[in-house]
Enzyme design. Structure first.
Site, mmCIF file in Angstrom:
data_model
loop_
_atom_site.group_PDB
_atom_site.id
_atom_site.type_symbol
_atom_site.label_atom_id
_atom_site.label_comp_id
_atom_site.label_asym_id
_atom_site.label_seq_id
_atom_site.Cartn_x
_atom_site.Cartn_y
_atom_site.Cartn_z
ATOM 1 N N ASN A 144 -8.302 -3.184 13.711
ATOM 2 C CA ASN A 144 -9.797 -3.404 13.496
ATOM 3 C C ASN A 144 -9.741 -4.457 12.279
ATOM 4 O OD1 ASN A 144 -8.755 -2.004 10.953
ATOM 5 N ND2 ASN A 144 -9.983 -0.600 10.656
ATOM 6 N N HIS A 162 -8.099 -4.917 9.497
ATOM 7 C CA HIS A 162 -7.591 -4.741 8.327
ATOM 8 C C HIS A 162 -6.225 -5.346 7.771
ATOM 9 C CE1 HIS A 162 -5.335 -0.610 9.523
ATOM 10 N NE2 HIS A 162 -4.430 -1.392 9.130
ATOM 11 N N ASP A 214 0.788 -1.030 0.026
ATOM 12 C CA ASP A 214 0.023 -0.063 -0.060
ATOM 13 C C ASP A 214 0.928 1.364 -0.007
ATOM 14 O OD1 ASP A 214 0.763 -0.499 2.576
ATOM 15 O OD2 ASP A 214 -0.932 -0.836 3.185
ATOM 16 N N GLU A 218 -10.202 -1.871 4.742
ATOM 17 C CA GLU A 218 -10.785 -1.717 6.076
ATOM 18 C C GLU A 218 -11.960 -2.255 6.151
ATOM 19 O OE1 GLU A 218 -9.055 -0.023 8.036
ATOM 20 O OE2 GLU A 218 -8.596 2.169 7.439
HETATM 21 C C1 GLP Z 1 -0.910 -0.179 8.673
HETATM 22 C C2 GLP Z 1 -0.594 -0.655 7.229
HETATM 23 C C3 GLP Z 1 -0.452 -2.206 7.010
HETATM 24 C C4 GLP Z 1 0.016 -2.633 8.263
HETATM 25 C C5 GLP Z 1 -0.916 -2.385 9.281
HETATM 26 C C6 GLP Z 1 -0.308 -2.891 10.860
HETATM 27 O O1 GLP Z 1 -1.871 0.775 8.660
HETATM 28 N N1 GLP Z 1 -1.360 -0.133 6.155
HETATM 29 O O2 GLP Z 1 0.239 -2.665 5.788
HETATM 30 O O3 GLP Z 1 0.457 -4.114 8.057
HETATM 31 O O4 GLP Z 1 -1.675 -1.372 9.228
HETATM 32 O O5 GLP Z 1 0.544 -1.865 11.155
HETATM 33 P P1 GLP Z 1 1.623 -2.080 12.278
HETATM 34 O O6 GLP Z 1 2.665 -2.976 11.665
HETATM 35 O O7 GLP Z 1 2.293 -0.634 12.591
HETATM 36 O O8 GLP Z 1 0.921 -2.478 13.631
#
Ligand code: GLP
Length: 250
Positions: A133, A135, A67, A140
């Site tokens: 949540n 995702h 992303d 989402e």
């Molecule tokens: C983010 C990213 C995801 C990531 C997830 C967890 O918003 N878009 O690709 O894997 O949420 O993030 P984190 O590893 O900082 O907990």
């Protein structure tokens, strides 16, 4: 799903980085899907160290990130592209032309990313984090399971979770992003999901034990044929309370 639970994120990340190194060295994969955020930061550090020891070469590897934020200047240190250079790419022998991100041009032709991935042979191994949540990437809750790469408006909860990367100022967190779709992700031949910390425990419970529906995007992963889940004990807390699995603590 193969679920592995580790004492802490450091030991889990060592296992993940070893799996990636072995997969690249055995030439099991030529295309690696990458995630940003905090979950894989230590894994990327370990990959850099492995490169310094000559244990791995990135020369022939192609990478596809999950992303990218949209409404952010390309020079901002929190674009996901800059994140990847800061944590991994600038230290290793990956070729710039082999680094791919979802298209951020406003032409609405985001699914060209899916075609590109397909033309390059598909993703051999995809690294995934999970949002609080449920995702995956930036898909989402309520996103269709059949969607390909697309533009998405980030939820309040995701922007709140990510404000730690933006001086804790919610106004600085972008509102839109381009993300691989769930269909894109499910086409990966192998998937690793990692989650660390108590804040992920509920999402992990829903991913593994919840009903498969679009309220929890990660629940679709129950249907993937080749997926390994790496957790620390905190992220595994709710699934361990339930039953089974206790025999699989590393
Ligand atoms: C983010 C990213 C995801 C990531 C997830 C967890 O918003 N878009 O690709 O894997 O949420 O993030 P984190 O590893 O900082 O907990």
């Amino acid at each position: 799903m193969e679920i592995r639970i580790f004492k802490n994120r450091k030991i889990a990340s060592e296992a993940i980085s070893q799996l990636i190194i072995d997969s690249i060295n055995r030439k099991d994969i030529k295309n690696l899907g990458l995630a940003t955020g905090s979950t894989y930061q230590y894994t990327y550090y370990l990959l850099r160290k492995a490169y310094e020891r000559n244990d791995i070469s990135f020369e022939k590897l192609l990478t596809f990130n999950l992303d990218e934020y949209l409404d952010i200047d390309s020079s901002h240190d929190q674009t996901y592209k800059n994140y990847m250079y800061k944590h991994l790419f600038k230290y290793v022998n990956i070729k710039d032309e082999n680094v791919y991100f979802p298209p951020t041009t406003e032409d609405n032709e985001y699914t060209k990313y899916d075609k590109l991935i397909e033309n390059k042979g598909g993703i051999g191994l995809q690294l995934l984090g999970i949002g609080q949540n449920g995702h995956i990437a930036f898909n989402e809750p309520k996103t269709s399971f059949s969607i390909k790469t697309h533009k998405i408006e980030l939820t309040e909860s995701t922007r709140q979770a990510n404000k730690r990367f933006f001086n804790h100022q919610i106004d600085q967190v972008p509102r839109y992003a381009i993300t691989m779709g769930i269909d894109t992700i499910m086409r990966s031949k192998r998937i690793i999901v990692a989650a660390f910390g108590l804040s992920k425990a509920q999402a992990i419970y829903r991913m593994i034990k919840g009903p498969i529906n679009e309220d929890c995007p990660a629940s679709i992963l129950q249907k993937h044929p080749n997926i390994k889940v790496f957790l620390d004990e905190d992220a595994a807390q709710l699934i361990l309370k339930g039953d089974v699995l206790n025999d699989n603590i590393n």
